[in-house]
Design a protein around this motif. Structure first.
Motif, PDB file in Angstrom:
ATOM      1  N   PRO A  78      69.089  45.919 -44.998  1.00 42.22           N
ATOM      2  CA  PRO A  78      67.955  46.362 -44.778  1.00 42.22           C
ATOM      3  C   PRO A  78      66.897  45.045 -43.983  1.00 42.22           C
ATOM      4  O   PRO A  78      67.112  43.936 -44.471  1.00 42.22           O
ATOM      5  CB  PRO A  78      67.089  46.849 -45.994  1.00 42.22           C
ATOM      6  N   GLU A  79      66.094  45.535 -43.012  1.00 47.42           N
ATOM      7  CA  GLU A  79      65.187  44.236 -42.507  1.00 47.42           C
ATOM      8  C   GLU A  79      64.188  43.762 -43.455  1.00 47.42           C
ATOM      9  O   GLU A  79      63.972  42.783 -43.173  1.00 47.42           O
ATOM     10  CB  GLU A  79      64.614  45.072 -41.517  1.00 47.42           C
ATOM     11  N   SER A  80      64.119  44.594 -44.498  1.00 51.08           N
ATOM     12  CA  SER A  80      63.212  43.958 -45.467  1.00 51.08           C
ATOM     13  C   SER A  80      63.619  42.851 -46.375  1.00 51.08           C
ATOM     14  O   SER A  80      62.772  42.137 -47.120  1.00 51.08           O
ATOM     15  CB  SER A  80      62.554  44.965 -46.399  1.00 51.08           C
ATOM     16  N   THR A  81      65.058  42.522 -46.475  1.00 47.62           N
ATOM     17  CA  THR A  81      65.670  41.684 -47.349  1.00 47.62           C
ATOM     18  C   THR A  81      65.328  40.269 -47.052  1.00 47.62           C
ATOM     19  O   THR A  81      65.173  39.883 -45.792  1.00 47.62           O
ATOM     20  CB  THR A  81      67.022  41.975 -47.261  1.00 47.62           C
ATOM     21  N   LYS A  82      64.958  39.645 -48.144  1.00 47.60           N
ATOM     22  CA  LYS A  82      64.656  38.259 -47.816  1.00 47.60           C
ATOM     23  C   LYS A  82      66.140  37.383 -47.287  1.00 47.60           C
ATOM     24  O   LYS A  82      67.198  37.913 -47.797  1.00 47.60           O
ATOM     25  CB  LYS A  82      64.326  37.348 -49.051  1.00 47.60           C
ATOM     26  N   THR A  83      65.938  36.555 -46.233  1.00 45.79           N
ATOM     27  CA  THR A  83      67.052  36.025 -45.994  1.00 45.79           C
ATOM     28  C   THR A  83      67.018  34.284 -45.974  1.00 45.79           C
ATOM     29  O   THR A  83      65.816  33.892 -45.658  1.00 45.79           O
ATOM     30  CB  THR A  83      67.553  36.351 -44.438  1.00 45.79           C
ATOM     31  N   TYR A  84      67.658  33.586 -46.127  1.00 51.37           N
ATOM     32  CA  TYR A  84      67.803  32.076 -45.975  1.00 51.37           C
ATOM     33  C   TYR A  84      68.569  31.487 -44.860  1.00 51.37           C
ATOM     34  O   TYR A  84      69.707  31.936 -44.704  1.00 51.37           O
ATOM     35  CB  TYR A  84      68.064  31.773 -47.490  1.00 51.37           C
ATOM     36  N   LYS A  85      67.962  30.244 -44.367  1.00 52.56           N
ATOM     37  CA  LYS A  85      68.756  29.693 -43.165  1.00 52.56           C
ATOM     38  C   LYS A  85      69.187  28.345 -43.941  1.00 52.56           C
ATOM     39  O   LYS A  85      68.300  27.870 -44.375  1.00 52.56           O
ATOM     40  CB  LYS A  85      67.897  29.640 -42.070  1.00 52.56           C
ATOM     41  N   SER A  86      70.467  27.923 -43.581  1.00 52.43           N
ATOM     42  CA  SER A  86      70.642  26.656 -44.239  1.00 52.43           C
ATOM     43  C   SER A  86      70.319  25.648 -43.245  1.00 52.43           C
ATOM     44  O   SER A  86      70.700  25.735 -42.078  1.00 52.43           O
ATOM     45  CB  SER A  86      72.337  27.008 -44.309  1.00 52.43           C
ATOM     46  N   ILE A  87      69.584  24.658 -43.849  1.00 56.46           N
ATOM     47  CA  ILE A  87      69.378  23.354 -42.922  1.00 56.46           C
ATOM     48  C   ILE A  87      69.940  22.403 -43.592  1.00 56.46           C
ATOM     49  O   ILE A  87      69.201  21.835 -44.772  1.00 56.46           O
ATOM     50  CB  ILE A  87      67.900  23.310 -42.565  1.00 56.46           C
ATOM     51  N   GLY A  88      71.082  21.636 -43.334  1.00 51.37           N
ATOM     52  CA  GLY A  88      71.538  20.608 -44.214  1.00 51.37           C
ATOM     53  C   GLY A  88      71.984  20.890 -45.633  1.00 51.37           C
ATOM     54  O   GLY A  88      72.436  22.060 -45.766  1.00 51.37           O
ATOM     55  N   LYS A  89      71.350  20.452 -46.539  1.00 50.83           N
ATOM     56  CA  LYS A  89      71.639  20.750 -47.774  1.00 50.83           C
ATOM     57  C   LYS A  89      70.517  21.748 -48.418  1.00 50.83           C
ATOM     58  O   LYS A  89      70.563  22.052 -49.594  1.00 50.83           O
ATOM     59  CB  LYS A  89      71.629  19.533 -48.754  1.00 50.83           C
ATOM     60  N   MET A  90      69.663  22.334 -47.654  1.00 52.31           N
ATOM     61  CA  MET A  90      68.371  23.125 -48.255  1.00 52.31           C
ATOM     62  C   MET A  90      68.557  24.464 -47.585  1.00 52.31           C
ATOM     63  O   MET A  90      69.251  24.474 -46.421  1.00 52.31           O
ATOM     64  CB  MET A  90      67.246  22.442 -48.146  1.00 52.31           C
ATOM     65  N   PHE A  91      67.840  25.111 -48.037  1.00 52.72           N
ATOM     66  CA  PHE A  91      67.681  26.695 -47.403  1.00 52.72           C
ATOM     67  C   PHE A  91      66.068  26.982 -47.223  1.00 52.72           C
ATOM     68  O   PHE A  91      65.486  26.713 -48.195  1.00 52.72           O
ATOM     69  CB  PHE A  91      68.446  27.583 -48.577  1.00 52.72           C
ATOM     70  N   LEU A  92      66.094  27.483 -46.319  1.00 47.84           N
ATOM     71  CA  LEU A  92      64.540  27.905 -45.949  1.00 47.84           C
ATOM     72  C   LEU A  92      64.583  29.540 -45.808  1.00 47.84           C
ATOM     73  O   LEU A  92      65.764  30.041 -45.177  1.00 47.84           O
ATOM     74  CB  LEU A  92      64.169  27.269 -44.547  1.00 47.84           C
ATOM     75  N   VAL A  93      63.410  29.930 -46.411  1.00 57.16           N
ATOM     76  CA  VAL A  93      63.421  31.601 -46.097  1.00 57.16           C
ATOM     77  C   VAL A  93      63.073  31.359 -44.562  1.00 57.16           C
ATOM     78  O   VAL A  93      62.251  31.067 -43.968  1.00 57.16           O
ATOM     79  CB  VAL A  93      62.193  31.997 -46.868  1.00 57.16           C
ATOM     80  N   SER A  94      63.703  32.648 -43.866  1.00 53.43           N
ATOM     81  CA  SER A  94      63.794  32.920 -42.592  1.00 53.43           C
ATOM     82  C   SER A  94      63.862  34.534 -42.458  1.00 53.43           C
ATOM     83  O   SER A  94      64.684  35.122 -42.914  1.00 53.43           O
ATOM     84  CB  SER A  94      65.066  32.177 -41.839  1.00 53.43           C
ATOM     85  N   PRO A  95      62.946  34.670 -41.198  1.00 58.74           N
ATOM     86  CA  PRO A  95      62.747  36.149 -41.319  1.00 58.74           C
ATOM     87  C   PRO A  95      64.092  36.736 -40.358  1.00 58.74           C
ATOM     88  O   PRO A  95      64.962  35.804 -39.819  1.00 58.74           O
ATOM     89  CB  PRO A  95      61.688  36.568 -40.357  1.00 58.74           C
ATOM     90  N   MET A  96      64.661  37.997 -40.720  1.00 60.82           N
ATOM     91  CA  MET A  96      65.826  38.286 -40.470  1.00 60.82           C
ATOM     92  C   MET A  96      66.195  38.292 -38.905  1.00 60.82           C
ATOM     93  O   MET A  96      67.213  38.061 -38.119  1.00 60.82           O
ATOM     94  CB  MET A  96      66.209  39.611 -40.978  1.00 60.82           C
ATOM     95  N   LYS A  97      65.298  39.008 -38.270  1.00 61.36           N
ATOM     96  CA  LYS A  97      65.088  38.936 -36.739  1.00 61.36           C
ATOM     97  C   LYS A  97      65.640  37.718 -35.924  1.00 61.36           C
ATOM     98  O   LYS A  97      66.472  37.709 -35.215  1.00 61.36           O
ATOM     99  CB  LYS A  97      64.090  39.716 -36.212  1.00 61.36           C
TER     100      LYS A  97
END
Length: 121
Positions: A57-76
């Protein structure tokens, strides 16, 4: 030094130069093939990730990998970024394939020149 010895030395030098060029071209072709494989794997990884994101679902929290860390990122935006990366990878593969064809043609020409040198001898 006789003329025949001079011709043999020149032929040997030409043979060495053509052989070195052929070796260099083969190494370049192998490098291009490796780059194609790496880029294609990256494209496949993006496609799998995108397919998985489509199933949640679109409302699910997604994370984007940046190097060794993950940031919350909108799905779209994440999906758009993956699509752009896939397109870039496809273009890169096409460009690398063209480079590979060009190097293949150079290898064929160099092999032909090498055969002519051998036959001449």
């Amino acid at each position: 030094m006789s003329q025949q010895q001079h011709v043999e030395i020149a032929d040997m030098q030409a043979f060495q130069e053509v052989r070195e060029k052929l070796f260099t071209l083969n190494r370049t072709l192998n490098t291009i093939r490796q780059k194609i494989q790496i880029t294609d794997k990256d494209r496949q990884r993006c496609a799998i990730t995108l397919r998985e994101l489509e199933s949640i679902p679109e409302s699910t929290k997604t994370y984007k990998s940046i190097g060794k860390m993950f940031l919350v990122s909108p799905m779209k935006p994440l999906k758009q970024e993956l699509k752009k990366q896939m397109e870039k990878d496809e273009d890169d593969v096409k460009g690398l394939m063209n480079q590979g064809k060009f190097v293949d043609n150079q290898i064929a020409d160099t092999e032909k020149a090498l055969k002519e040198l051998i036959i001449k001898k």
